[in-house]
Design an enzyme around this catalytic site. Structure first.
Site, PDB file in Angstrom:
ATOM      1  N   LYS A  90      -9.683   1.663  -2.582  1.00 43.11           N
ATOM      2  CA  LYS A  90      -9.894   1.111  -1.237  1.00 43.11           C
ATOM      3  C   LYS A  90     -11.292   1.460  -0.722  1.00 43.11           C
ATOM      4  O   LYS A  90     -11.697   2.624  -0.710  1.00 43.11           O
ATOM      5  CB  LYS A  90      -8.823   1.670  -0.305  1.00 43.11           C
ATOM      6  CG  LYS A  90      -8.808   1.114   1.100  1.00 43.11           C
ATOM      7  CD  LYS A  90      -7.634   1.716   1.873  1.00 43.11           C
ATOM      8  CE  LYS A  90      -7.520   1.185   3.274  1.00 43.11           C
ATOM      9  NZ  LYS A  90      -6.380   1.801   4.001  1.00 43.11           N
TER      10      LYS A  90
ATOM     11  N   CYS B  44      -5.177  -3.093   2.699  1.00 43.49           N
ATOM     12  CA  CYS B  44      -4.924  -2.876   4.115  1.00 43.49           C
ATOM     13  C   CYS B  44      -6.157  -3.049   5.009  1.00 43.49           C
ATOM     14  O   CYS B  44      -6.554  -4.166   5.306  1.00 43.49           O
ATOM     15  CB  CYS B  44      -4.277  -1.511   4.307  1.00 43.49           C
ATOM     16  SG  CYS B  44      -3.401  -1.321   5.889  1.00 43.49           S
TER      17      CYS B  44
ATOM     18  N   GLU C  84       0.849  -1.188   0.000  1.00 39.09           N
ATOM     19  CA  GLU C  84       0.000   0.000   0.000  1.00 39.09           C
ATOM     20  C   GLU C  84       0.889   1.243   0.000  1.00 39.09           C
ATOM     21  O   GLU C  84       1.952   1.274   0.617  1.00 39.09           O
ATOM     22  CB  GLU C  84      -0.879   0.004   1.251  1.00 39.09           C
ATOM     23  CG  GLU C  84      -1.799   1.208   1.359  1.00 39.09           C
ATOM     24  CD  GLU C  84      -2.611   1.257   2.644  1.00 39.09           C
ATOM     25  OE1 GLU C  84      -3.675   1.876   2.653  1.00 39.09           O
ATOM     26  OE2 GLU C  84      -2.170   0.652   3.650  1.00 39.09           O
TER      27      GLU C  84
END
Length: 274
Positions: free
Chosen positions: A112, A153, A40
């Site tokens: 995300k 993440c 990330e």
């Protein structure tokens, strides 16, 4: 199928980070990897919002994305570029993951979904939503290592996403990350293994590590976990490149022995009893 993972300590200069990514692509290809996975925020880790904003570009002008696409084409290597900070057309920012093929073409994008807005027990405060807007779709893309489900993440903590990815055919789950040391020590390994077991899929988690130029620290421990929950690779805390073979025979064996994907049923309404 051999893959490579880059564990890195990204800093505040995108051009320096781009050079690290280009070198990793060359080393991954030389080592026989079909695909490289990066963490990330591979292109920029900077919690100074004003300084970071000046370095964030749209896709067409992002120097890190251009460098990785060129490296992928030069070395005939697929790259799962964990994520970059990207400016959308409407001016909002996305924490965006990319899959780049061996011609340097972008095959998939994923923004995300779950943003990290927390106050940790040690007093650390993170409010990702203050800078970034969430995505609006889940993504599975065909790659040389198999159908690849994308996440980033904090998405790790939301199993419904990974159920949707595996229902859509994902056999490998990419979970690039920049985990904090407190949450990493508590939850990183157990959650990665759980996602692999639940989805009967490989998990590939390239991670940021160490102390960054902006002062933050990240947990490291880039992982590859097989569908049985076995850890095939744990890179500890040292930056560098790791290699592992993904054995598709293991995937087939696990899914035959425990056909959990076939046994899934829609969840009925919950009866709440006082």
């Amino acid at each position: 199928m051999k893959i490579a993972l880059l564990q890195m300590t990204s800093g505040i200069n995108p051009l320096v980070n781009a050079a690290v990514l280009q070198e990793a692509a060359a080393e991954a290809a030389a080592g026989g990897a079909a695909m490289l996975f990066t963490p990330e925020m591979s292109g920029l880790v900077d919690r100074d919002r004003a300084r970071a904003a000046a370095a964030i570009c749209d896709e067409a002008t992002d120097p890190v994305l251009a460098a990785v696409r060129a490296a992928a084409a030069e070395h005939r290597l697929w790259v799962q570029l964990g994520s970059l900070a990207i400016r959308r057309a409407d001016g909002s920012l996305a924490n965006r993951s990319f899959v780049i093929d061996a011609d340097g073409e972008i095959r998939a994008r994923y923004d995300k979904l779950h943003l990290f807005d927390v106050v940790l027990p040690n007093g650390e405060r993170w409010q990702e939503s203050a800078s970034y807007a969430p995505g609006d779709k889940a993504v599975v893309v065909d790659t040389p290592v198999g159908p690849l489900g994308l996440s980033v993440c904090y998405d790790l903590r939301f199993p419904d996403l990974f159920r949707a990815l595996s229902d859509a055919g994902a056999e490998v789950l990419a979970i690039p990350a920049a985990f904090t040391p407190p949450t990493g020590a508590a939850h990183w390994h157990v959650l990665m293994r759980a996602r692999a077991i639940e989805a009967a899929a490989f998990v590939v988690a390239a991670a940021q590590t160490g102390k960054h130029a902006d002062g933050r620290q990240t947990y490291g421990h880039s992982l590859v976990v097989d569908p049985w929950g076995r850890v095939l690779l744990d890179m500890g805390e040292t930056p560098g490149l790791g290699f592992v073979d993904l054995d598709r025979g293991v995937l087939a064996d696990v899914r035959a022995r425990l056909p959990v994907l076939q046994h899934r049923r829609p969840i009925p309404p919950v009866e709440r009893i006082a």
